[in-house]
Design an enzyme around this catalytic site. Structure first.
Site, PDB file in Angstrom:
ATOM      1  N   ARG A   1       5.591  -1.449  14.599  1.00 48.28           N
ATOM      2  CA  ARG A   1       5.920  -0.826  13.769  1.00 48.28           C
ATOM      3  C   ARG A   1       6.061   0.218  13.959  1.00 48.28           C
ATOM      4  NH1 ARG A   1       6.521  -0.298   7.244  1.00 48.28           N
ATOM      5  NH2 ARG A   1       8.989  -1.197   6.657  1.00 48.28           N
TER       6      ARG A   1
ATOM      7  N   TYR B   1       0.958   8.077  10.987  1.00 47.29           N
ATOM      8  CA  TYR B   1      -1.121   7.225  11.361  1.00 47.29           C
ATOM      9  C   TYR B   1      -1.116   7.265  12.814  1.00 47.29           C
ATOM     10  CZ  TYR B   1      -0.757   6.527   6.479  1.00 47.29           C
ATOM     11  OH  TYR B   1       0.366   6.798   5.417  1.00 47.29           O
TER      12      TYR B   1
ATOM     13  N   GLN C   1      -0.935  -6.491   8.735  1.00 46.66           N
ATOM     14  CA  GLN C   1      -0.695  -4.748   9.086  1.00 46.66           C
ATOM     15  C   GLN C   1      -2.487  -4.194   9.312  1.00 46.66           C
ATOM     16  OE1 GLN C   1       0.728  -1.718   7.547  1.00 46.66           O
ATOM     17  NE2 GLN C   1       2.370  -1.488   9.068  1.00 46.66           N
TER      18      GLN C   1
ATOM     19  N   ARG D   1      10.368  -2.308  -1.821  1.00 45.52           N
ATOM     20  CA  ARG D   1       9.702  -2.328  -3.164  1.00 45.52           C
ATOM     21  C   ARG D   1      10.523  -3.378  -4.066  1.00 45.52           C
ATOM     22  NH1 ARG D   1      12.196   3.985  -3.181  1.00 45.52           N
ATOM     23  NH2 ARG D   1      12.739   2.846  -1.008  1.00 45.52           N
TER      24      ARG D   1
HETATM   25  C1  FMN Z   1       3.834   1.235  -2.368  1.00 44.23           C
HETATM   26  C2  FMN Z   1       3.859   1.090  -1.012  1.00 44.23           C
HETATM   27  C3  FMN Z   1       2.895   1.600   0.056  1.00 44.23           C
HETATM   28  C4  FMN Z   1       3.348   1.326   1.259  1.00 44.23           C
HETATM   29  N1  FMN Z   1       2.384   0.912   1.939  1.00 44.23           N
HETATM   30  C5  FMN Z   1       2.592   0.739   3.452  1.00 44.23           C
HETATM   31  C6  FMN Z   1       1.819   0.307   4.370  1.00 44.23           C
HETATM   32  O1  FMN Z   1       0.803   0.187   4.418  1.00 44.23           O
HETATM   33  N2  FMN Z   1       2.538   0.634   5.677  1.00 44.23           N
HETATM   34  C7  FMN Z   1       3.887   0.661   6.017  1.00 44.23           C
HETATM   35  O2  FMN Z   1       3.800   0.755   7.438  1.00 44.23           O
HETATM   36  N3  FMN Z   1       4.960   1.314   5.138  1.00 44.23           N
HETATM   37  C8  FMN Z   1       4.007   1.005   3.834  1.00 44.23           C
HETATM   38  N4  FMN Z   1       5.334   1.428   2.475  1.00 44.23           N
HETATM   39  C9  FMN Z   1       6.234   1.704   2.984  1.00 44.23           C
HETATM   40  C10 FMN Z   1       6.954   0.476   3.172  1.00 44.23           C
HETATM   41  O3  FMN Z   1       6.726  -0.148   4.349  1.00 44.23           O
HETATM   42  C11 FMN Z   1       8.874   0.926   2.974  1.00 44.23           C
HETATM   43  O4  FMN Z   1       9.465   0.777   4.603  1.00 44.23           O
HETATM   44  C12 FMN Z   1      10.196   1.674   2.294  1.00 44.23           C
HETATM   45  O5  FMN Z   1       8.639   1.372   0.873  1.00 44.23           O
HETATM   46  C13 FMN Z   1      10.757   1.685   2.187  1.00 44.23           C
HETATM   47  O6  FMN Z   1      11.918   0.081   2.572  1.00 44.23           O
HETATM   48  P1  FMN Z   1      11.984   0.052   0.607  1.00 44.23           P
HETATM   49  O7  FMN Z   1      13.551   0.883   0.516  1.00 44.23           O
HETATM   50  O8  FMN Z   1      12.623  -1.670   0.670  1.00 44.23           O
HETATM   51  O9  FMN Z   1      11.288   0.069  -0.392  1.00 44.23           O
HETATM   52  C14 FMN Z   1       4.678   1.530   1.125  1.00 44.23           C
HETATM   53  C15 FMN Z   1       5.554   1.521   1.003  1.00 44.23           C
HETATM   54  C16 FMN Z   1       5.422   1.898  -0.901  1.00 44.23           C
HETATM   55  C17 FMN Z   1       6.670   1.753  -1.636  1.00 44.23           C
END
Ligand code: FMN
Length: 358
Positions: free
Chosen positions: A226, A179, A98, A316
């Site tokens: 994305r 971003y 990414q 997660r």
């Molecule tokens: C620890 C953490 C770091 C994340 N870092 C990014 C990232 O670098 N780039 C991004 O597009 N989304 C990032 N996200 C968002 C996740 O990709 C995702 O969209 C969000 O956690 C919801 O999905 P989930 O319910 O399956 O966790 C991050 C989420 C978490 C929990």
């Protein structure tokens, strides 16, 4: 859950299943933005995903948004990533990097020259970032000139070429979560009066230019994009979400990219609209429909059944369950993620989540 385990083959992507690991910043890179052997182990543990999308990775020095995040703009960084892609491929996995330019969500403390971060307009995020000196306010960014914009596009191109050299199967362009690309999209952070601001067609211009240039450089089948419609992360605000994303997706459609990745924020009707406007593969990071805190495998399987998406990403769930497909097949149980070890630290909360007991 059957649909989650069907292979995907669309002439561009060849995935062994439809379970995608969503990008997650883990802030465990060492000096000079290089990933380590631990990072290779972390991603290789999760190679049973149909596709892994890495943590946000800066395409340039000025693209960095947090401490200890990795880059793809130096030879050393490329070399370090090669161990990661090699480890994932050795286990039969696929991995996209990414590319994330943080824009105004940066800080002079992150850059060797101590300069201001860049943004479409001189409007601060209103948020803070964690640094070695404690929590600091994001400063008002320097408004990007047309030369700065051309240079940022070039940085994405160079980083995408570096990703290919590092053995990645492709790159995902980070147009979500407040971003740089998202900062151009939203009228809250973009008040420009030139060709990159004002109307929806002008605000989508930067993101579309990045996508086109990167697709020309490494092939559209190696490029994903994305978005997070309606997300106000990092202080962005959108007054025209449906119109904005319909225009963006319509403009991206002819480029023939590998996929569109939608991080949902609860706007299911808009997801349906974007699905109709997007001719290619769609990866959905679903928002829970049932009022749960987090979407689960059932929500993903339901979205596939409905034809809302072609693959489902979770963040997660993958963080805490390296053997997620096996656990879904078994109906659980699932490890709980530990938020205290999400960002920074060592192997704890990174590579030590247990596998399902046999
Ligand atoms: C620890 C953490 C770091 C994340 N870092 C990014 C990232 O670098 N780039 C991004 O597009 N989304 C990032 N996200 C968002 C996740 O990709 C995702 O969209 C969000 O956690 C919801 O999905 P989930 O319910 O399956 O966790 C991050 C989420 C978490 C929990």
């Amino acid at each position: 859950m059957k649909g989650l385990f069907e292979p995907l083959s669309d002439g561009k992507l060849e995935l062994s299943n439809r379970l995608v690991m969503a990008p997650m910043t883990r802030s465990r890179a060492v000096e000079d933005g290089k990933v380590t052997e631990l990072t290779a182990e972390y991603y290789a543990q999760r190679a049973s995903a149909g596709l892994i999308i890495t943590e946000g990775t800066q395409p340039s020095v000025r693209g960095q948004g947090y401490i200890w995040t990795p880059g793809l703009h130096s030879d050393g960084q490329v070399e370090a990533w090669r161990a990661v892609t090699g480890a994932v491929h050795a286990k039969g996995g696929r991995i996209f990097a990414q590319l994330m330019h943080a824009g105004r969500v940066g800080h002079p403390a992150l850059y060797p020259d101590g300069a201001l971060p860049l943004g479409p307009s001189p409007i601060a995020s209103g948020e803070q970032l964690f640094t070695l000196d404690g929590m600091l306010d994001h400063p008002e960014p320097r408004e990007m000139t047309l030369d700065d914009i051309a240079q940022a596009v070039q940085e994405f191109v160079d980083a995408a070429r570096n990703a290919v050299a590092a053995g990645f199967d492709g790159v995902e362009l980070h147009g979500a979560n407040g971003y740089l690309i998202h900062q151009f999209l939203t009228d809250g952070s973009n008040r420009r009066t030139d060709a990159y601001g004002g109307t929806v067609q002008n605000r989508i211009r930067f993101g579309v230019e990045v996508a086109r240039a990167v697709a020309e450089a490494i092939g559209p089948e190696h490029v994903g994009f994305r978005v997070s419609p309606g997300n106000d992360a990092n202080g962005v605000s959108e007054s025209d979400t449906p119109e904005l994303y319909t225009a963006l997706v319509t403009a991206l459609a002819p480029l023939g990219l590998a996929y569109l990745h939608i991080m949902e924020t609860g706007l299911r009707d808009l997801t349906r609209t974007l699905r109709a406007a997007w001719p290619g593969t769609l990866i959905l990071n679903p928002h829970p429909v049932s009022g749960d805190i987090q979407a689960g495998p059932e929500d993903g399987a339901e979205a596939l059944r409905e034809g809302l998406a072609d693959a489902i990403s979770f963040a997660r769930l993958w963080l805490a369950n390296p053997d997620l497909p096996e656990r879904i097949r078994a109906g659980g149980p699932y490890n709980e993620p530990d938020p205290a070890s999400f960002y920074g630290g060592d192997h704890r909360g990174y590579t030590d989540y247990p596998l399902l007991a046999v």
